[in-house]
Every structure is written in structure tokens, then in C-alpha cells.
Design a protein around this motif. Structure first.
Motif, PDB file in Angstrom:
ATOM      1  N   THR A   6      47.654  66.040  16.654  1.00 48.34           N
ATOM      2  CA  THR A   6      48.963  66.085  17.291  1.00 48.34           C
ATOM      3  C   THR A   6      49.351  67.535  17.530  1.00 48.34           C
ATOM      4  O   THR A   6      49.213  68.384  16.643  1.00 48.34           O
ATOM      5  CB  THR A   6      50.028  65.416  16.415  1.00 48.34           C
ATOM      6  N   ASP A   8      52.417  70.206  19.601  1.00 45.22           N
ATOM      7  CA  ASP A   8      53.753  70.294  20.176  1.00 45.22           C
ATOM      8  C   ASP A   8      53.736  71.412  21.215  1.00 45.22           C
ATOM      9  O   ASP A   8      53.511  72.584  20.873  1.00 45.22           O
ATOM     10  CB  ASP A   8      54.783  70.593  19.083  1.00 45.22           C
ATOM     11  N   ARG A  39      53.515  66.177  21.742  1.00 46.79           N
ATOM     12  CA  ARG A  39      54.978  66.203  21.666  1.00 46.79           C
ATOM     13  C   ARG A  39      55.500  67.390  22.475  1.00 46.79           C
ATOM     14  O   ARG A  39      54.743  68.228  22.927  1.00 46.79           O
ATOM     15  CB  ARG A  39      55.418  66.339  20.209  1.00 46.79           C
ATOM     16  N   GLY A  40      56.815  67.431  22.639  1.00 48.54           N
ATOM     17  CA  GLY A  40      57.410  68.543  23.369  1.00 48.54           C
ATOM     18  C   GLY A  40      56.960  68.620  24.802  1.00 48.54           C
ATOM     19  O   GLY A  40      56.886  69.698  25.403  1.00 48.54           O
ATOM     20  N   HIS A  41      56.679  67.468  25.407  1.00 46.77           N
ATOM     21  CA  HIS A  41      56.073  67.424  26.742  1.00 46.77           C
ATOM     22  C   HIS A  41      57.057  67.663  27.874  1.00 46.77           C
ATOM     23  O   HIS A  41      56.645  67.940  29.002  1.00 46.77           O
ATOM     24  CB  HIS A  41      55.366  66.082  26.948  1.00 46.77           C
ATOM     25  N   GLU A  45      63.865  62.115  29.068  1.00 49.44           N
ATOM     26  CA  GLU A  45      64.020  60.958  28.192  1.00 49.44           C
ATOM     27  C   GLU A  45      64.522  59.751  28.992  1.00 49.44           C
ATOM     28  O   GLU A  45      65.434  59.866  29.808  1.00 49.44           O
ATOM     29  CB  GLU A  45      65.009  61.285  27.069  1.00 49.44           C
ATOM     30  N   ASP A 233      52.814  57.276  18.528  1.00 49.75           N
ATOM     31  CA  ASP A 233      53.975  58.083  18.167  1.00 49.75           C
ATOM     32  C   ASP A 233      54.985  57.937  19.293  1.00 49.75           C
ATOM     33  O   ASP A 233      54.714  58.349  20.425  1.00 49.75           O
ATOM     34  CB  ASP A 233      53.552  59.545  17.991  1.00 49.75           C
ATOM     35  N   THR A 235      57.498  59.545  20.034  1.00 57.00           N
ATOM     36  CA  THR A 235      57.978  60.815  20.578  1.00 57.00           C
ATOM     37  C   THR A 235      56.903  61.554  21.364  1.00 57.00           C
ATOM     38  O   THR A 235      57.173  62.621  21.912  1.00 57.00           O
ATOM     39  CB  THR A 235      58.467  61.734  19.450  1.00 57.00           C
ATOM     40  N   ALA A 236      55.687  61.017  21.407  1.00 64.38           N
ATOM     41  CA  ALA A 236      54.555  61.732  21.996  1.00 64.38           C
ATOM     42  C   ALA A 236      53.935  60.944  23.134  1.00 64.38           C
ATOM     43  O   ALA A 236      54.077  59.715  23.224  1.00 64.38           O
ATOM     44  CB  ALA A 236      53.497  62.013  20.927  1.00 64.38           C
TER      45      ALA A 236
END
Length: 319
Positions: A6, A8, A39-41, A45, A233, A235-236
Motif C-alpha cells: 500500500t 499513499d 491511497r491519496g489518489h 469523493e 481498502d 480508501t484506496a
């Protein structure tokens, strides 16, 4: 699945020691499995949820209506059940994949009909779901930005002095497949050896997957672990590299071999929709594989992106 790392992207953008650690993790993760959780892509949202809600309206239409938008593999529109068998790409004999797809792609035409009629065909937008065009266009714009950043990260992970993808991806080919995996209660039991998507590697540079959790989901193959369920995940995004990027790495990195399991008896009503963005390069980009000490081989000749991809698309087309 321990093999999938994973990262970010926000940490990479920050620079410094933390960014260097992200780059190291990317290199190690792509060597192991060809997969990452990202994450942090930066994708807005709720956008994928809005696309998924709208496309379910299209997939719920009668087949007689969807047939108006029917195309073959590689086309723009509806690819109905029974048209594709991804296992064919690696010579695995499987029945057709248990899915239907709505596909859109790059429409930045070159003016050359021989090129445009293959790689930059006009997209088809169903009149019955008028909101789909704006939603998918917004989503694919976000995927293009993210994919360019991922390729820049790949170049940085190998400590290259410059990012070659800047010149190779000015007018890239790409496809966004929205896959619908109907429930077993609708399909009935799968045939022996049948999958929602058969075992394969993708063909291009990076694939960005927004998936729904559920039974009969994504599995990834690695030598140490064999087939194992891919971690989820919320969030990912799930990212894997394809054959073209693995080839460019001089066989340093592994193209992410994966499959989507058939619907499961313990969840007969599990109905899933995945958003899959396949990124490539300019159709005429000449890719020269990296040689040792970065790459692992010296015997890989240059390839032209479109020619490299075409043979693989033809291989998975049923009939």
C-alpha cells in the motif's frame, strides 16, 4: 495478501525521505506481484459511486435495448455476455467470462482513418441514461491525471534521470471498461472452469480498478502464495501494471496476473460492478526496454505500442 503493498501518493508528492520510501515500496511491490493499493489518489469523493449508480440503470435495461449499442471486444459501447474470454490471452482454455461490459475510450482522433478507426473510435452514449456521458467523462478525466502521475512515480522508482512517459503519452490510447458481474441467482451455476474474468495479465501500462467488495471477487497470483484474494481498502484504488510496462522495465517488474472468481454459492445474490481504466501510450510510441542493471534482460527488442496491444486484444475475443 502480503505481496501487495500500500502506498499513499500524498506522501510521494511531499518529497524528501518519505517520497523515497514510497518509490522503494513501489519497486519492490511491482517486482513481487505487479499490484499496489493506492491511497491519496485525488479522485473526487463520491464520483465512482455516482458512475456505478448510473451504469446500473443501463445494465438493467432489456437486452433488446442494450443491443442497439452492441460492439465487439475493443469497441465502444455494450459488450454483451459470452463475447470475451480473458484466459485465452495466456492460452488457458475457459468458457466465456461471466460479465457484460460498457466500454468507452480515448477519442482524440489523429486524422488518419487507419489509426482512428481502431484506437480512437467515437464513444457511444445510451439515450436511456442521459447522465452517463458527463459522469463517465469526469471519471476518465480523473483517471488520466492519476495514470500520468503513476507513470511518473514508476520512472522515479527506478531512479531514472527523466520521465520517458512525458513524450510517450501525449495522446495515449486508453479504455474504461465498466464490468457488471451478475449474481448466481440470475445466471445459474457457472460451467466448470468458468470465471467472471479468466486468469490473465493486462496489456498496457497501468490499470486502475475501483472495485466493490463481495464474494467471487479479485484474486492475484504470485509465485510464493499462488492464487489469493486481493486485499480491499475502501480508501484506496487497486492498481496493477500490464504487459507493456513490465516489458519496458526489462522484465524487472511482473505484470499483475489476476482473475475474478465466479459467483459463489454462499452469496447467490452478489451482484458487482467494477470500474476498470486501462491506460496505454501513444499508439505509435516506440518502447525500448530498460537494460541491466535496471532491467533483467538484454535481448528484448523495441516494440510499437499499438502493435504490441493489438495481438493481445485479438486473443481474448470469442469467435
Amino acid at each position: 495478501m502480503k505481496a501487495i503493498a500500500t502506498i499513499d501518493l500524498a506522501e510521494w508528492r511531499a518529497g524528501g525521505v518519505v517520497a523515497s520510501e514510497v518509490e522503494r515500496t513501489v519497486d519492490e511491490g511491482l517486482c513481487r506481484a505487479g499490484f499496489l493499493l493506492v491511497r491519496g489518489h485525488g479522485v473526487p469523493e463520491g464520483l465512482s459511486d455516482a458512475v456505478r449508480s448510473a451504469i446500473r440503470g443501463f445494465f438493467a435495461l432489456p437486452d433488446t435495448v442494450k443491443q442497439r449499442y452492441a460492439v465487439t471486444v475493443g469497441g465502444r459501447g455494450w459488450i454483451g455476455p459470452g463475447k470475451e474470454a480473458n484466459g485465452y490471452a495466456e492460452a488457458t482454455a475457459t468458457p466465456p467470462d461471466l460479465k457484460e461490459t460498457f466500454a468507452v475510450g480515448a477519442d482524440t482522433r489523429t486524422g488518419d482513418p487507419k489509426v482512428d478507426d481502431v484506437w480512437f473510435r467515437p464513444n457511444v452514449w445510451p439515450d436511456e441514461v442521459p447522465q452517463l456521458r458527463a459522469l463517465i467523462s469526469c471519471y476518465t478525466d480523473a483517471m488520466r491525471v492519476l495514470s500520468d502521475e503513476l507513470l511518473a512515480l514508476c520512472a522515479a522508482a527506478l531512479r531514472l534521470p527523466a520521465n520517458p512517459f512525458v513524450r510517450w503519452a501525449g495522446r495515449p490510447t486508453w479504455t474504461c471498461n465498466i464490468n457488471h458481474y451478475p449474481a448466481m441467482s440470475v445466471l445459474g451455476r457457472p460451467q466448470p472452469g468458468q470465471f467472471r474474468i479468466g486468469p490473465h495479465t493486462d496489456f498496457g501500462t497501468v490499470t486502475v480498478l475501483d472495485r466493490e467488495p463481495g464474494a467471487g471477487g479479485l484474486q492475484v497470483y504470485t509465485e510464493p502464495e499462488g492464487w489469493a484474494d486481493a486485499p480491499y481498502d475502501p480508501t484506496a484504488l487497486t492498481v496493477n501494471i500490464g504487459d507493456l510496462l513490465a516489458y519496458w522495465s526489462g522484465a524487472r517488474w511482473s505484470p499483475g496476473r489476476h482473475r475474478v472468481q465466479p459467483p459463489q454459492p454462499q452469496a447467490p445474490d452478489d451482484d458487482l460492478v467494477s470500474l476498470v481504466y486501462f491506460y496505454e501510450l501513444n499508439h505509435d510510441a516506440v518502447v525500448r526496454p530498460l537494460e541491466p542493471p535496471i532491467g533483467r534482460r538484454r535481448d528484448l527488442p523495441p516494440v510499437v505500442s499499438a502493435e504490441f496491444l493489438r495481438t493481445r486484444l485479438d486473443a481474448i475475443t470469442v469467435g
